[in-house]
Design a protein around this motif. Structure first.
Motif, PDB file in Angstrom:
ATOM      1  N   ARG A   1       0.835  -1.209   0.000  1.00 48.74           N
ATOM      2  CA  ARG A   1       0.000   0.000   0.000  1.00 48.74           C
ATOM      3  C   ARG A   1       0.871   1.262   0.000  1.00 48.74           C
ATOM      4  NH1 ARG A   1      -3.560  -3.275   3.248  1.00 48.74           N
ATOM      5  NH2 ARG A   1      -2.456  -2.672   5.160  1.00 48.74           N
ATOM      6  N   VAL A   2       1.952   1.253   0.766  1.00 51.43           N
ATOM      7  CA  VAL A   2       2.858   2.413   0.762  1.00 51.43           C
ATOM      8  C   VAL A   2       3.532   2.527  -0.606  1.00 51.43           C
ATOM      9  CG1 VAL A   2       4.833   3.516   1.890  1.00 51.43           C
ATOM     10  CG2 VAL A   2       3.227   2.153   3.246  1.00 51.43           C
ATOM     11  N   PHE A   3       3.932   1.392  -1.162  1.00 57.13           N
ATOM     12  CA  PHE A   3       4.589   1.412  -2.466  1.00 57.13           C
ATOM     13  C   PHE A   3       3.642   1.940  -3.552  1.00 57.13           C
ATOM     14  CE2 PHE A   3       5.717  -0.496  -6.547  1.00 57.13           C
ATOM     15  CZ  PHE A   3       7.037  -0.101  -6.670  1.00 57.13           C
ATOM     16  N   GLU A   4       2.371   1.619  -3.448  1.00 58.99           N
ATOM     17  CA  GLU A   4       1.411   2.112  -4.447  1.00 58.99           C
ATOM     18  C   GLU A   4       1.355   3.636  -4.442  1.00 58.99           C
ATOM     19  OE1 GLU A   4      -3.281   1.455  -5.776  1.00 58.99           O
ATOM     20  OE2 GLU A   4      -2.446   0.410  -4.033  1.00 58.99           O
ATOM     21  N   ARG A   5       1.433   4.233  -3.250  1.00 59.59           N
ATOM     22  CA  ARG A   5       1.446   5.698  -3.179  1.00 59.59           C
ATOM     23  C   ARG A   5       2.702   6.258  -3.820  1.00 59.59           C
ATOM     24  NH1 ARG A   5       1.199   6.060   2.851  1.00 59.59           N
ATOM     25  NH2 ARG A   5       2.077   8.129   2.454  1.00 59.59           N
ATOM     26  N   LEU A   6       3.846   5.605  -3.573  1.00 60.45           N
ATOM     27  CA  LEU A   6       5.087   6.044  -4.213  1.00 60.45           C
ATOM     28  C   LEU A   6       4.971   5.916  -5.730  1.00 60.45           C
ATOM     29  CD1 LEU A   6       8.079   6.883  -4.246  1.00 60.45           C
ATOM     30  CD2 LEU A   6       8.657   4.458  -3.906  1.00 60.45           C
ATOM     31  N   SER A   7       4.423   4.811  -6.194  1.00 63.81           N
ATOM     32  CA  SER A   7       4.283   4.597  -7.637  1.00 63.81           C
ATOM     33  C   SER A   7       3.398   5.674  -8.263  1.00 63.81           C
ATOM     34  CB  SER A   7       3.695   3.206  -7.901  1.00 63.81           C
ATOM     35  OG  SER A   7       3.527   2.973  -9.282  1.00 63.81           O
ATOM     36  N   ASP A   8       2.329   6.019  -7.597  1.00 64.80           N
ATOM     37  CA  ASP A   8       1.441   7.066  -8.126  1.00 64.80           C
ATOM     38  C   ASP A   8       2.162   8.408  -8.231  1.00 64.80           C
ATOM     39  OD1 ASP A   8      -0.602   5.238  -8.297  1.00 64.80           O
ATOM     40  OD2 ASP A   8      -1.576   5.844  -6.418  1.00 64.80           O
ATOM     41  N   SER A   9       3.098   8.666  -7.313  1.00 64.61           N
ATOM     42  CA  SER A   9       3.818   9.951  -7.335  1.00 64.61           C
ATOM     43  C   SER A   9       4.803  10.039  -8.496  1.00 64.61           C
ATOM     44  CB  SER A   9       4.557  10.162  -6.009  1.00 64.61           C
ATOM     45  OG  SER A   9       5.653   9.275  -5.885  1.00 64.61           O
ATOM     46  N   THR A  10       5.110   8.894  -9.135  1.00 66.07           N
ATOM     47  CA  THR A  10       6.055   8.903 -10.260  1.00 66.07           C
ATOM     48  C   THR A  10       5.388   9.218 -11.592  1.00 66.07           C
ATOM     49  OG1 THR A  10       5.813   6.529 -10.742  1.00 66.07           O
ATOM     50  CG2 THR A  10       7.458   7.161  -9.074  1.00 66.07           C
ATOM     51  N   VAL A  11       4.070   9.328 -11.630  1.00 61.60           N
ATOM     52  CA  VAL A  11       3.361   9.520 -12.896  1.00 61.60           C
ATOM     53  C   VAL A  11       3.883  10.721 -13.684  1.00 61.60           C
ATOM     54  CG1 VAL A  11       1.114  10.077 -13.915  1.00 61.60           C
ATOM     55  CG2 VAL A  11       1.288   8.301 -12.156  1.00 61.60           C
ATOM     56  N   PRO A  12       4.136  11.892 -13.069  1.00 65.65           N
ATOM     57  CA  PRO A  12       4.627  13.038 -13.865  1.00 65.65           C
ATOM     58  C   PRO A  12       5.984  12.795 -14.521  1.00 65.65           C
ATOM     59  CG  PRO A  12       3.802  13.764 -11.733  1.00 65.65           C
ATOM     60  CD  PRO A  12       3.898  12.281 -11.673  1.00 65.65           C
ATOM     61  N   TYR A  13       6.728  11.785 -14.070  1.00 56.90           N
ATOM     62  CA  TYR A  13       8.072  11.544 -14.588  1.00 56.90           C
ATOM     63  C   TYR A  13       8.140  10.328 -15.529  1.00 56.90           C
ATOM     64  CZ  TYR A  13       8.704  14.661 -10.686  1.00 56.90           C
ATOM     65  OH  TYR A  13       8.581  15.723  -9.831  1.00 56.90           O
ATOM     66  N   ARG A  14       6.989   9.751 -15.782  1.00 60.20           N
ATOM     67  CA  ARG A  14       6.953   8.605 -16.686  1.00 60.20           C
ATOM     68  C   ARG A  14       6.991   9.073 -18.138  1.00 60.20           C
ATOM     69  NH1 ARG A  14       2.209   4.830 -13.884  1.00 60.20           N
ATOM     70  NH2 ARG A  14       3.152   4.784 -11.783  1.00 60.20           N
ATOM     71  N   THR A  15       7.474   8.198 -18.973  1.00 63.33           N
ATOM     72  CA  THR A  15       7.536   8.438 -20.415  1.00 63.33           C
ATOM     73  C   THR A  15       6.928   7.224 -21.113  1.00 63.33           C
ATOM     74  OG1 THR A  15       9.688   7.351 -20.702  1.00 63.33           O
ATOM     75  CG2 THR A  15       9.702   9.700 -20.087  1.00 63.33           C
ATOM     76  N   PRO A  16       6.704   7.316 -22.413  1.00 64.05           N
ATOM     77  CA  PRO A  16       6.229   6.120 -23.130  1.00 64.05           C
ATOM     78  C   PRO A  16       7.151   4.918 -22.935  1.00 64.05           C
ATOM     79  CG  PRO A  16       5.942   8.065 -24.502  1.00 64.05           C
ATOM     80  CD  PRO A  16       6.694   8.520 -23.292  1.00 64.05           C
ATOM     81  N   ARG A  17       8.447   5.177 -22.746  1.00 67.75           N
ATOM     82  CA  ARG A  17       9.375   4.066 -22.558  1.00 67.75           C
ATOM     83  C   ARG A  17       9.175   3.406 -21.194  1.00 67.75           C
ATOM     84  NH1 ARG A  17      13.041   3.686 -26.453  1.00 67.75           N
ATOM     85  NH2 ARG A  17      13.411   5.462 -27.823  1.00 67.75           N
ATOM     86  N   THR A  18       9.067   4.205 -20.140  1.00 68.73           N
ATOM     87  CA  THR A  18       8.844   3.598 -18.832  1.00 68.73           C
ATOM     88  C   THR A  18       7.481   2.938 -18.760  1.00 68.73           C
ATOM     89  OG1 THR A  18       8.114   5.755 -17.993  1.00 68.73           O
ATOM     90  CG2 THR A  18      10.414   5.147 -17.638  1.00 68.73           C
ATOM     91  N   ASP A  19       6.517   3.461 -19.502  1.00 66.79           N
ATOM     92  CA  ASP A  19       5.198   2.817 -19.549  1.00 66.79           C
ATOM     93  C   ASP A  19       5.284   1.426 -20.163  1.00 66.79           C
ATOM     94  OD1 ASP A  19       3.934   4.936 -18.333  1.00 66.79           O
ATOM     95  OD2 ASP A  19       3.270   5.875 -20.212  1.00 66.79           O
ATOM     96  N   MET A  20       6.215   1.236 -21.122  1.00 63.56           N
ATOM     97  CA  MET A  20       6.400  -0.106 -21.708  1.00 63.56           C
ATOM     98  C   MET A  20       6.816  -1.097 -20.620  1.00 63.56           C
ATOM     99  SD  MET A  20       8.522   0.762 -25.174  1.00 63.56           S
ATOM    100  CE  MET A  20       7.936   1.947 -26.399  1.00 63.56           C
ATOM    101  N   ALA A  21       7.721  -0.671 -19.742  1.00 65.90           N
ATOM    102  CA  ALA A  21       8.169  -1.550 -18.663  1.00 65.90           C
ATOM    103  C   ALA A  21       7.044  -1.813 -17.673  1.00 65.90           C
ATOM    104  CB  ALA A  21       9.368  -0.933 -17.959  1.00 65.90           C
ATOM    105  N   LEU A  22       6.331  -0.761 -17.298  1.00 69.46           N
ATOM    106  CA  LEU A  22       5.244  -0.924 -16.332  1.00 69.46           C
ATOM    107  C   LEU A  22       4.119  -1.794 -16.886  1.00 69.46           C
ATOM    108  CD1 LEU A  22       5.120   2.728 -14.937  1.00 69.46           C
ATOM    109  CD2 LEU A  22       6.058   0.692 -13.811  1.00 69.46           C
ATOM    110  N   ALA A  23       4.010  -1.868 -18.232  1.00 73.18           N
ATOM    111  CA  ALA A  23       3.006  -2.729 -18.857  1.00 73.18           C
ATOM    112  C   ALA A  23       3.517  -4.148 -19.088  1.00 73.18           C
ATOM    113  CB  ALA A  23       2.561  -2.125 -20.194  1.00 73.18           C
ATOM    114  N   GLY A  24       4.704  -4.457 -18.579  1.00 69.68           N
ATOM    115  CA  GLY A  24       5.233  -5.800 -18.733  1.00 69.68           C
ATOM    116  C   GLY A  24       5.568  -6.142 -20.181  1.00 69.68           C
ATOM    117  N   TYR A  25       6.008  -5.138 -20.948  1.00 68.20           N
ATOM    118  CA  TYR A  25       6.404  -5.308 -22.359  1.00 68.20           C
ATOM    119  C   TYR A  25       5.253  -5.799 -23.250  1.00 68.20           C
ATOM    120  CZ  TYR A  25      11.375  -4.476 -21.432  1.00 68.20           C
ATOM    121  OH  TYR A  25      12.583  -3.915 -21.101  1.00 68.20           O
TER     122      TYR A  25
END
Length: 348
Positions: A152-176
Motif C-alpha cells: 500500500r505504501v509502495f502504491e502511493r510512491l508509484s502514483d507519485s512517479t506519474v509526472p516523470y513517466r515516459t512512453p518508454r517507462t510505460d512499456m516496462a510498467l506494462a510488462g512489455y
C-alpha cells in the motif's frame, strides 16, 4: 538510453544489491531454443547479472553497457567480456564489436530494452543473430509484491512517479505487452503477449530501500529537484515492513523470446566452420527427376553414342595381322666391336 548512463557509482551499487539473480532455469530454457552455443550477447548488462547466467550455457559472452559505473560493479568471469558501448558508436562498429554478421546464438536484454532506440537496436540484432538458430530474449519486472502493508505504501510512491513517466517507462510498467518485438515467436511469449514469470526472492529492508532509491523514476525526479523518497516515506516503509529484517518477496517478470523471420534472411550467411550458404530461401537442389516413361524422349529415339572403351576403335574391329617373322620386333643393336669371344668371360 541516457537515463541509464547517468547512474553514479553509489546508485549502481544500490542497483546491484536490489536486483535479484535470475534463475538458471531461464537460461536453460533459452539455451534449448538455440541451435548453437558458441557466442551470446548480453545488452545493457548493467552489473552483469544476466551475463553470468548466460555463461553457464554459452562458450563466450559479450556483455555491453553504456554506463561505466555499472560495468565497474560487474562480477568478473572467464567467459564474459565486458565492453563499454557509448551512444556515439555506429551500427557497423557495434556489429564488429559484438562479433560480426551472423555470429551470435543468443541475445539477452534484462531490464533495459525500453531504454533503447528500438529501430536501431533491432537492426543490429538482425545482423548479428545467427540465421537460422539464433534467439533474442528480453525480460522486465514491473513490481515487487512484499506484503499488503508495504504494497500500500509502495502504491502511493508509484502514483507519485506519474509526472516523470515516459512512453518508454510505460512499456516496462506494462510488462512489455505494448513494446515492439518484430521477431517470430519460439514459444516464450510474443509481441503483445509477454510470458509472465514470478520470481520469489529473499530481500532485506535495506535491499528494498536500495531498490527504491535506484528506481529510474525516483532518480529522474531527484535530478529535477523533487525527492519522492523523503525521510517520512522511508519511515512508513520501515513501519510497514515489520520486525522481520528479511522477507520473501515476489518479483513480477515478463519475458518475450523470438528468432529472425524469414524476411530477415536477406544476405548470405554461414554455419560454424566458415563455409558459405546460399541466401534464404534456399534454392531446391538440382536433383534429376525420377525416371518414368513420361520423361523418355518421344520416338524416333536418338542413336546411341559411339562405342568407346579407352582408345578402342568402334566396331567392327579390324582383324589382327597374321603371325610371322614380319611381325617380330627388330633385334637390339649389336655392341661395338662385335660379341666377345667364346667362352664369355665372367666377373672381371
Amino acid at each position: 538510453m541516457g537515463d541509464l548512463a547517468t547512474l553514479s557509482g553509489s546508485q549502481a551499487a544500490a542497483y546491484k544489491e536490489a536486483r535479484p539473480t535470475y534463475p538458471s532455469s531461464w537460461y536453460k530454457m533459452l539455451s534449448e531454443k538455440t541451435a548453437y552455443h558458441e557466442r551470446a550477447w548480453d545488452v545493457g548488462t548493467g552489473n552483469g547479472q544476466a551475463a553470468l547466467g548466460v555463461a553457464d550455457y554459452y562458450n563466450n559472452v559479450v556483455a555491453t553497457d553504456i554506463n561505466q559505473a555499472q560495468l565497474n560493479q560487474a562480477t568478473k568471469h572467464p567467459k564474459v567480456t565486458y565492453l563499454l558501448t557509448p551512444e556515439s558508436m555506429s551500427e557497423n562498429e557495434l556489429v564488429a564489436m559484438v562479433g560480426g554478421e551472423n555470429s551470435v546464438d543468443l541475445v539477452t536484454v534484462a531490464q533495459a530494452l525500453h531504454y533503447f532506440d528500438l529501430d536501431k537496436f533491432y537492426a543490429v540484432v538482425k545482423r548479428v543473430l545467427r540465421k537460422p538458430g539464433g534467439v533474442i530474449a528480453v525480460w522486465v519486472f514491473n513490481e515487487i509484491v512484499v506484503s499488503p502493508p508495504v504494497d500500500r505504501v509502495f502504491e502511493r510512491l508509484s502514483d507519485s512517479t506519474v509526472p516523470y513517466r515516459t512512453p518508454r517507462t510505460d512499456m516496462a510498467l506494462a510488462g512489455y505487452r505494448t513494446i515492439s518485438f518484430p521477431f517470430e515467436s519460439v514459444g516464450i511469449g510474443s509481441e503483445g503477449n509477454s510470458l509472465p514469470l514470478d520470481l520469489p526472492w529473499k530481500l532485506s529492508l535495506d535491499g528494498f530501500l536500495a531498490y527504491l532509491r535506484s528506481w529510474q523514476l525516483v532518480v529522474k525526479a531527484k535530478q529535477q529537484g523533487v525527492d519522492l523518497l523523503p525521510a517520512s516515506l522511508i519511515d512508513e516503509f520501515k513501519a510497514a515492513w515489520g520486525s522481520n529484517p528479511v522477507k520473501t518477496v515476489v518479483y513480477k517478470f515478463f519475458m518475450i523470446a523470438g528468432k529472425c523471420k524469414s524476411s530477415d534472411f536477406d544476405y548470405p550467411f554461414g554455419p560454424p566452420g566458415g563455409q558459405n550458404w546460399p541466401p534464404f530461401p534456399f534454392p531446391p537442389p538440382p536433383f534429376p527427376p525420377p525416371f518414368d516413361f513420361n520423361h523418355m524422349p518421344p520416338p524416333p529415339f536418338p542413336p546411341p553414342p559411339p562405342f568407346a572403351y579407352g582408345n578402342m576403335p568402334p566396331p567392327p574391329f579390324p582383324p589382327p595381322p597374321p603371325f610371322g617373322s614380319g611381325n617380330m620386333p627388330p633385334p637390339p643393336p649389336f655392341p661395338p666391336g662385335g660379341f666377345p669371344p667364346f667362352p664369355f668371360p665372367f666377373g672381371n
